[in-house]
Design an enzyme around this catalytic site. Structure first.
Site, PDB file in Angstrom:
ATOM      1  N   ASP A 188     -12.266 -21.427 -16.822  1.00  0.00           N
ATOM      2  CA  ASP A 188     -12.862 -22.143 -15.708  1.00  0.00           C
ATOM      3  C   ASP A 188     -12.864 -21.249 -14.468  1.00  0.00           C
ATOM      4  OD1 ASP A 188     -13.597 -23.787 -13.698  1.00  0.00           O
ATOM      5  OD2 ASP A 188     -11.979 -25.249 -13.981  1.00  0.00           O
ATOM      6  N   GLU A 192      -4.835   8.413  -4.813  1.00  0.00           N
ATOM      7  CA  GLU A 192      -3.447   8.762  -4.491  1.00  0.00           C
ATOM      8  C   GLU A 192      -2.796   7.556  -3.845  1.00  0.00           C
ATOM      9  OE1 GLU A 192      -2.790  12.482  -2.305  1.00  0.00           O
ATOM     10  OE2 GLU A 192      -4.933  12.829  -2.470  1.00  0.00           O
ATOM     11  N   GLU A 223      -0.216   5.155  -2.283  1.00  0.00           N
ATOM     12  CA  GLU A 223       1.118   5.223  -1.676  1.00  0.00           C
ATOM     13  C   GLU A 223       1.682   3.813  -1.580  1.00  0.00           C
ATOM     14  OE1 GLU A 223       0.379   9.118   1.176  1.00  0.00           O
ATOM     15  OE2 GLU A 223      -0.056   7.148   2.002  1.00  0.00           O
ATOM     16  N   GLU A 275       7.163  10.125   0.017  1.00  0.00           N
ATOM     17  CA  GLU A 275       6.198  10.342   1.099  1.00  0.00           C
ATOM     18  C   GLU A 275       6.914  10.527   2.435  1.00  0.00           C
ATOM     19  OE1 GLU A 275       3.526  11.026   2.442  1.00  0.00           O
ATOM     20  OE2 GLU A 275       2.212  11.294   0.725  1.00  0.00           O
ATOM     21  N   GLU A 300       4.631   8.216  -3.449  1.00  0.00           N
ATOM     22  CA  GLU A 300       3.271   8.414  -3.954  1.00  0.00           C
ATOM     23  C   GLU A 300       3.363   8.916  -5.383  1.00  0.00           C
ATOM     24  OE1 GLU A 300       0.421  10.606  -1.474  1.00  0.00           O
ATOM     25  OE2 GLU A 300      -0.193  11.695  -3.270  1.00  0.00           O
ATOM     26  N   HIS A 343      -5.855   7.656  -0.714  1.00  0.00           N
ATOM     27  CA  HIS A 343      -6.876   8.706  -0.696  1.00  0.00           C
ATOM     28  C   HIS A 343      -7.604   8.680  -2.032  1.00  0.00           C
ATOM     29  CE1 HIS A 343      -4.053  11.089   2.218  1.00  0.00           C
ATOM     30  NE2 HIS A 343      -4.506   9.957   2.732  1.00  0.00           N
ATOM     31  N   ARG A 362      -6.347  17.222   8.268  1.00  0.00           N
ATOM     32  CA  ARG A 362      -6.178  15.941   7.604  1.00  0.00           C
ATOM     33  C   ARG A 362      -6.389  14.755   8.535  1.00  0.00           C
ATOM     34  NH1 ARG A 362      -2.856  16.762   2.731  1.00  0.00           N
ATOM     35  NH2 ARG A 362      -2.913  18.996   2.347  1.00  0.00           N
ATOM     36  N   GLU A 369     -12.385  14.266  -0.756  1.00  0.00           N
ATOM     37  CA  GLU A 369     -11.289  13.304  -0.659  1.00  0.00           C
ATOM     38  C   GLU A 369     -11.592  12.339   0.486  1.00  0.00           C
ATOM     39  OE1 GLU A 369      -7.608  14.731   1.116  1.00  0.00           O
ATOM     40  OE2 GLU A 369      -6.411  13.443  -0.194  1.00  0.00           O
ATOM     41  N   ARG A 388     -10.261   9.765   2.814  1.00  0.00           N
ATOM     42  CA  ARG A 388      -8.868   9.510   3.229  1.00  0.00           C
ATOM     43  C   ARG A 388      -8.673   8.153   3.880  1.00  0.00           C
ATOM     44  NH1 ARG A 388      -5.500  13.823   3.350  1.00  0.00           N
ATOM     45  NH2 ARG A 388      -4.330  13.008   5.127  1.00  0.00           N
TER      46      ARG A 388
END
Ligand code: GLN
Ligand code: MG
Ligand code: MG
Ligand code: MG
Length: 448
Positions: A52, A135, A137, A192, A199, A248, A319, A337, A339
């Site tokens: 359902d 990635e 975390e 991390e 991570e 990421h 970064r 990547e 981020r």
């Protein structure tokens, strides 16, 4: 039965599986289960299992609620943490399912996994297959006497710290064993930046398998942390003023078995295709945020100073940008990547939206800006303007506004999910707006 389905039946027999969990997700990414005795497996493959849909978040209206689960045999896996302590020694296994509409027998438009399949079909029509690697975390927190989650961390480690400071490495090791038992190929794991934060990276795969893996990953991490009396959370920013948790997401397109993002002669080793894909993601980033960063709390992470992106730019070096070009040792590894996504997202919808945004960049030949090599956190507004750098939405409400103005991202979700998603997120944000936080009480209660 297909040979793959036949193989599942044999494995059920061989591995003494008693129960099958048929899994799918709602639009918010919560994994739902229907458990059936293992002797129903053949029927599940031939007829599907009916359920359902009216009680599943964002699925259907009450009067059209019959849905059918169609198990994907390639996703069969024994659930190690369910199986270890079964009294009768039987195992539990899961199968991830597509959801079909019983009235038409077509894939149901409200199934996030179907939405991702549509994105991959569009990529395939353009000649591409899509690989993705996340990635994720997360934080590990102590539970209180009543077993409820706290925000007390059980260690005080930092980036890549080793035991004895990293008390959680035992737990992380058990989590990795659990993941490996479920056929994950773990590449690396580390403590991390923040205390209590971890991570674990697993190998890239096609985007559909990776989205399945993210859903499974979150379940395994939580279940095994719980065996250690810890609460694992993928909430993006559980503790203010320290790093939050991102997810990421590395993406590449392949064409005829070759990496379509790689170009030997380009200064960044990125092809025209990759540049256009980046341009598409940047162009749609403010609307994408509603999908990749879908909670009120997501926007507490997307602030300057905590390694999370705020500014709409890409970089081959730093970064602080939204998209980074990681160093790649071999051509096959050229990728981008993203981020900004965080692990509170629905991975199916987030990947689908990212892929459509990138493909839009390719289809419309969008111009990719130059990479920004400086730390953008340190730019003032004027310098950002000079570089043409805009910012991500600062809260969920703004993100939903952006989503509603972006046909490409709305189309990525399809009208059914887009409508339900916007409705759910508007109401979530409204609920937040009428609340009074501890911060306000601390700041104002005694002052005024
Ligand atoms: N935790 C950071 C984020 O929120 C990322 C930190 C890192 O992986 N270097 O995205
Ligand atoms: Mg990493
Ligand atoms: Mg990280
Ligand atoms: Mg990374």
């Amino acid at each position: 039965l297909s040979t793959e389905e036949q193989a599942v039946l044999e494995e059920i027999e061989e591995k003494n599986v008693d129960f099958l969990r048929l899994q799918f997700t709602d639009i918010l990414g919560t994994v739902k289960n229907v458990s059936v005795p293992a002797d129903q497996a053949e029927k599940a493959f031939t007829e599907g299992i009916y359920f359902d849909g009216s009680s599943i978040e964002g699925y259907v209206r009450i009067q059209e609620s019959d849905m059918r689960l169609v198990p994907d045999p390639s996703t069969f896996a024994i659930l190690p943490w369910r199986s270890r302590d079964e009294i009768d020694g039987g195992n539990s296994a899961r199968l991830i399912c597509d959801v079909h509409d019983t009235s038409t027998d077509e894939p149901f438009v409200g199934d996030p996994r179907g939405v991702l399949k549509d994105a991959l079909d569009r990529a395939a029509e353009m000649g591409y297959t899509v690989n993705a690697a996340p990635e994720p975390e997360f934080f590990l927190f102590e539970e209180d006497e009543k077993g409820r989650a706290t925000t007390e961390t059980n260690d005080a480690g930092g980036y890549f710290d080793l035991a004895p400071k990293d008390l959680a490495s035992d737990v992380r090791r058990d989590i990795i064993y659990g993941l490996e038992e479920m056929d994950f190929d773990i590449e690396a794991s580390h403590h991390e930046v923040a205390e209590g934060q971890h991570e674990i990276n697993f190998t890239y795969d096609d985007a559909l398998s990776t989205a399945d893996n993210v859903a499974t990953f979150r379940a395994v991490v939580r279940a095994i942390a719980a065996e250690h009396d810890l609460h694992a959370t993928f909430m993006p920013k559980p503790i203010p003023r320290i790093n939050g948790s991102g997810m990421h997401t590395h993406i590449s397109l392949f064409e005829d078995g070759e990496n379509a993002f790689h170009d030997e002669d380009d200064e960044f080793n990125l092809s025209e295709t990759a540049h256009s894909f980046i341009a598409g993601v940047l162009e749609h980033a403010p609307a994408l945020a509603a999908v990749t960063n879908p909670t009120v709390n997501s926007y507490k992470r997307l602030v300057p100073g905590y390694e999370a992106p705020v500014y709409v730019a890409w970089s081959d070096r730093n970064r602080s940008a939204l998209i980074r070009k990681p160093a790649a040792r071999v051509p096959a590894a050229s990728r981008i990547e993203a981020r900004f996504p965080d692990p509170s997202c629905n991975p199916y919808l987030a990947f689908a939206a990212l892929i459509h945004a990138g493909l839009d960049g390719i289809e419309n030949d969008l111009e990719c800006p130059d990479p920004v090599r400086e730390n953008i956190y340190e730019f003032d507004e004027q310098k950002r303007e000079e570089y043409g750098i805009s910012t991500l939405p600062t809260n969920l409400g703004e993100a939903v506004d952006e989503l509603e103005d972006d046909e490409v991202v709305l189309d990525a979700l399809g009208p059914h999910i887009a409508e339900k998603f916007v409705e759910a997120k508007r109401s979530e944000f409204q609920d937040y707006l009428v609340d009074v936080s501890d911060w306000e009480l601390d700041r104002y209660l005694e002052k005024f």
